[in-house]
Each structure stands twice: as C-alpha cells, then as structure tokens.
Scaffold this motif. Structure first.
Motif, short mmCIF file in Angstrom:
data_model
loop_
_atom_site.label_atom_id
_atom_site.label_comp_id
_atom_site.label_asym_id
_atom_site.label_seq_id
_atom_site.Cartn_x
_atom_site.Cartn_y
_atom_site.Cartn_z
N GLU A 1 -57.95 -4.98 -48.51
CA GLU A 1 -57.41 -5.26 -47.18
C GLU A 1 -58.55 -5.56 -46.22
O GLU A 1 -59.54 -4.83 -46.16
CB GLU A 1 -56.58 -4.08 -46.67
N SER A 2 -58.40 -6.63 -45.45
CA SER A 2 -59.41 -7.06 -44.48
C SER A 2 -59.14 -6.39 -43.13
O SER A 2 -58.09 -5.76 -42.92
CB SER A 2 -59.34 -8.57 -44.32
N ARG B 1 -55.52 -4.86 -41.55
CA ARG B 1 -55.33 -3.54 -40.94
C ARG B 1 -54.74 -3.66 -39.54
O ARG B 1 -53.93 -2.82 -39.12
CB ARG B 1 -56.67 -2.79 -40.93
N LEU B 2 -55.16 -4.69 -38.80
CA LEU B 2 -54.55 -4.93 -37.48
C LEU B 2 -53.08 -5.29 -37.62
O LEU B 2 -52.23 -4.83 -36.85
CB LEU B 2 -55.31 -6.03 -36.75
N ASP B 3 -52.76 -6.12 -38.64
CA ASP B 3 -51.36 -6.49 -38.88
C ASP B 3 -50.52 -5.26 -39.17
O ASP B 3 -49.40 -5.10 -38.65
CB ASP B 3 -51.27 -7.46 -40.06
N GLU B 4 -51.03 -4.38 -40.03
CA GLU B 4 -50.29 -3.17 -40.40
C GLU B 4 -50.01 -2.28 -39.20
O GLU B 4 -49.02 -1.55 -39.17
CB GLU B 4 -51.06 -2.39 -41.47
N ALA B 5 -50.89 -2.35 -38.21
CA ALA B 5 -50.71 -1.55 -36.99
C ALA B 5 -49.80 -2.25 -35.99
O ALA B 5 -49.56 -1.72 -34.89
CB ALA B 5 -52.06 -1.26 -36.35
N GLY B 6 -49.28 -3.43 -36.36
CA GLY B 6 -48.37 -4.15 -35.47
C GLY B 6 -49.07 -4.89 -34.35
O GLY B 6 -48.45 -5.20 -33.32
N LEU B 7 -50.36 -5.20 -34.53
CA LEU B 7 -51.12 -5.89 -33.51
C LEU B 7 -51.19 -7.38 -33.85
O LEU B 7 -51.76 -7.78 -34.87
CB LEU B 7 -52.53 -5.30 -33.42
#
Length: 511
Positions: free
Chosen positions: A437-438, A442-448
C-alpha cells in the motif's frame, strides 16, 4: 538514521518512492537506550519500619564496611532503609530522586513533599527542589547519577549555582567531602557513580556541618554562560526572565533531554524553543536570525567554513562517563557540534544554500552529559511534541521563503502516525508497506479525497529538530517541504529497530 521521500500530484494513486542514501545506516540501538527504561527506584522508598532500625548494625553486607557507622546512623534517623532480604547493598548506585529524598528526609525544614494524584513517588521531592532553585536534572537511572551531580545539588541548597568543578571545590573547601582518593577535584572523582553508602555519608556530612536547607535561596538573574544568546536569552537565565522578555509561550512541550521547551511560534520565521528545568534555562534552539555566539564571532548568515575558521573543527564524539558517543558521519554532513564554556552548541547547515547556518541548538553541558542515550523516554507527550514541532519547523522554512504556511490536518496526521507505528511494529522502512500500500492508498482508506500528496519518512533521529534538518539537506524531502501542497500532518512512533519513526504526509484535497 534513514530518510525517504515520495510525492504524487496526478490523479493516479501510484507513488514512486525514490531510495536515496538518506542519512546513515541503522544505529543507536544501544544498551544504554534499553537500560534507560529498566529503572529500579527501590531501597529508599518509604520510611523505615522499626525492624529496619533494629537491623541497622547487623546488615551482613555492611559489617566491616567503611560506612558501617554512617549506615546505622542513616537508618536510625529514618533517612534510608534496608532491602527486604536483610541486605543494605552499600555499593549499589543511587538515582537522583533517591538521593533527593534522602536529603529532604534528613532536613524536614526543607518542606513536606506532597504526592499529586497519579504522580510518581518522587514528584513532591522535585517540587521542593524546584521551589528552592536547587540544581536537579531528573536523572532516574541510578547508574547515570554521579558524584559531580551531587556536588552541584548540595552547593545549590546553599544558594550557589555552580559548575561541576566549582561545586566540587566548594564541598572540599568546607570539609563537606574529603574526596574519594584525595581532597582535590580530580581525587573527588566527580564522574563516578554515587553509591548508597556515599549518599548516606554526604547527608551526614551536611548534618554534622550544621547546615540548614529550610530557606529558599534566591535564584540569580545573571546568566551562567553568555557564550551564546538567542533572542537575548542565555543558558542560566531564569524562566521568569524569559517570560518577562519574550512573553508567555504559545505552548510547553517536552524534550528528549527531559526538560521542557517553551515554544515561541507566533513569528514562524523566527521559530524559537527555550528549554527550562527547575526554573532556569538549560537549552535553546532557533531557526531564526536573532542569535549570537561569542559576541558576534559567529553570527547569522555565516557559512560552515566561517564557523570552522572561528571555532575550529567540530566534535566527532562526546565522552559521557566511560561511554564514547560517536557523532555519525552523516550528521556531520549537515551539522557541526562545538563544546564551548559551559555549553554545547550545534550548528545546522543548509547544504543547498552554500552551507549557511539554518538553525542553532544550545544545551547546557551538564544537561547534555546527563543524557546517557541517544533518545528520550517514549510517551504520548514526547510524541505529540515531536509531531507539532516537526509541523512548525516546516512552516518556519516556508515563512523564511515567503511561501504559504501549511495548515495542520488532524486526519492526515492520524494516517502518518499509523504508518510510523506500522514501520516500527513490522520492522520495515519504506513508503510502501508490506501489503504494497502506498501513501495514496492509506489516504484513500482514511476517506481523504486528494488532488496531490507527498510523504517524508525518517527513522533514528533523536528528535524533530534533527529529522527536520536532515530532510532539508536531502533534495526529495526538501522539495516536499517547499512544495505547493497545502496541508500537513505529522505522525511519530517509538520502538522498532530505529527507536523512533517520523512520517510527514503533505496533502491537497481535491476540492
């Protein structure tokens, strides 16, 4: 130490993470760092039971010892106790809080220590020391507390804030010590660990001399060292003098040395930290231009070559007791450490700007010597201090260049902290985790929802100041710090192979 950087400004979530050489190989996983947390504060806790007093003369390991009579006296006076196994362990080392407790028990007129709720047992003793301006360093590891520290503490109880050498001479001149091998500063052996027997003897000498610790000595406003001034503040100034001159700080952080940083960040281009302990200044840092060394011998705007012409070649190691702390060659690429009168001064250079001075840190010599590890004691307050300071240091270099300041993003900081924790826990150092995971993932997973992002990571630096200057001397990291991205979150974690991990996530939202 290590550092990596990556960035992505397109719509793809792919992030190419370059692998620069960074700032050195794995290091600083020393026994000292591990030993720091194995603190045994026993043997002096609480008041002795009657059985302790009755047993004073028959401790099997004290019979025939040079301090046998003194130990019996100290136990009978309620100053110290034996161990549950019936021993006294006269040659065992004593930590600073243990000696401080002995001292105040012997001189109850100094005050009655109160233990605040949820505070360690020794908190009240340190409160008394702070109220009276005594020289204490918060050295909790017994093996690191030495006879020189004791001399300074005893001298300070009589209103004298002295260097180790002068404090030892003070004790010798007044018969408060006859030295360990001879009545000289060298024979006193200030660098030797303090033993339980010696601690009891020091206290008895004070009592026999007829001294009192009940009054509150005045703390001098005169600097102990004016070798360096930062915004008119010198090592040895009082905290009250700092607050009168600079006003109230924006925040109070903790440092890896254990003292408190008074944070002055209202003028980001002149970012300043003032380190205080027991009401006096013991550390200074600024990335601004309001400072001077040796009355202008070294001043803002000078380059590495100018510093070296004025002060010579920097230190390559520091001896702390019997341990040699080597300065890593990669640290020397962007900094230079000098030992001046009563202080250590570290210059941080900007290798992308002709090696001009980009920051300066000053630490009182005794405070530096007292830190017998590369790292401080992990905790939430230290982590939060590193995170906020890393953010503010980033904005300091932007303010100096007329760039818009980053806005703190708590959600992004949580992503960064989670990555630092993951690197420490799973033993890797990379922008891509073991699940491939890039940072963008990780930003995507946090909903950002991002339009652009970048990431800096580092590991092994002693604090946020060190990590910041290492990043600023690496092209990829520097580009991220000076980029047109808008927001920043920083996450720090302790543990793992490198002891401390730093992650900066830079972010611009899509909307």
């Amino acid at each position: 130490m290590k550092a990596h950087a990556c960035s992505e400004t397109g719509g793809s979530d792919a992030c190419a993470a370059p692998r620069p050489s960074g700032h050195g190989p794995k290091r600083r996983r020393s026994r000292l760092a591990a030993a720091f947390f194995a603190v045994l504060l026993i043997g002096l806790l609480g008041m002795p039971a009657p059985s302790d007093i009755a047993r004073a003369a028959v401790f099997p390991d004290v019979e025939g010892h040079w301090a046998e009579e003194t130990v019996a006296w100290a136990v009978s006076e309620g100053i110290v106790t034996g161990y549950p196994d019936g021993s006294f362990r006269p040659n065992a080392p004593v930590s600073e809080p243990e000696f401080l407790a002995m001292l105040i028990r012997a001189f109850p007129e100094a005050g009655d220590p109160e233990r605040p709720v949820d505070a360690p047992w020794y908190a009240g003793y340190y409160d008394i020391a702070a109220d009276r301006g005594w020289t204490v360093y918060g050295i909790l590891v017994a093996e690191w507390y030495n006879r020189g520290h004791v001399a300074q503490l005893i001298a300070s109880t009589q209103g004298r804030q002295l260097s180790v050498t002068d404090a030892v001479q003070y004790l010798l001149d007044r018969g408060l010590s006859r030295g360990k091998t001879s009545p000289t500063v060298e024979g006193y052996q200030p660098g030797e660990t303090l033993t339980r027997a010696e601690a009891a003897q020091f206290v008895r000498n004070l009592k026999d001399y007829g001294l009192s610790l009940g009054s509150v000595p005045a703390v001098s406003e005169t600097p102990a060292s004016a070798e360096v001034l930062v915004r008119g503040i010198a090592i040895g100034d009082t905290e009250d003098a700092v607050r009168r001159k600079l006003g109230p700080p924006s925040r109070v952080d903790v440092s890896h040395y254990g003292f408190s940083w008074l944070v002055y960040n209202s003028d980001p281009a002149n970012y300043t930290l003032i380190g205080v302990r027991s009401g006096r200044v013991v550390g200074l840092y600024t990335s601004g231009g309001d400072w001077t060394v040796r009355n202008g011998t070294v001043r803002p705007g000078m380059t590495r070559s100018g510093v070296e012409r004025a002060l010579g070649q920097p230190e390559t190691y520091i001896m702390k007791g019997n341990t040699r702390f080597n300065i890593h060659p990669d640290d020397l690429d962007f900094s230079g450490l000098y030992r001046l009168e009563g202080v250590f001064v570290k210059f941080y250079y900007d290798n992308f700007a002709s090696e001009t001075i980009a920051g300066i840190r000053i630490v009182e010599s005794e405070t530096e010597f007292a830190l017998r590890s590369f790292y401080g004691q992990p905790g939430d307050r230290l982590r939060e201090s590193f995170e906020r300071e890393s953010f503010e240091l980033a904005n300091a270099v932007r303010a100096q260049r007329g760039l818009d300041l980053f806005v703190w993003n708590g959600q992004v900081a949580a992503v960064a902290r989670k990555h630092s924790e993951d690197m420490a826990a799973r033993g890797y150092f990379d922008h891509f985790n073991p699940d491939n995971e890039s940072p963008g993932d990780r930003l995507d997973e946090a909903g950002l929802d991002w339009r652009g992002y970048a990431e800096n990571i580092a590991a092994g630096q002693a604090d946020a100041i060190e990590a910041h200057h290492a990043w600023m001397n690496s092209e990829g990291h520097r580009n991220n710090l000076l980029s047109n991205l808008r927001e920043l979150g920083v996450g720090v974690a302790f543990g793992g192979d490198y002891s401390v991990y730093y992650t900066q996530n830079f972010y611009t939202p899509r909307n």
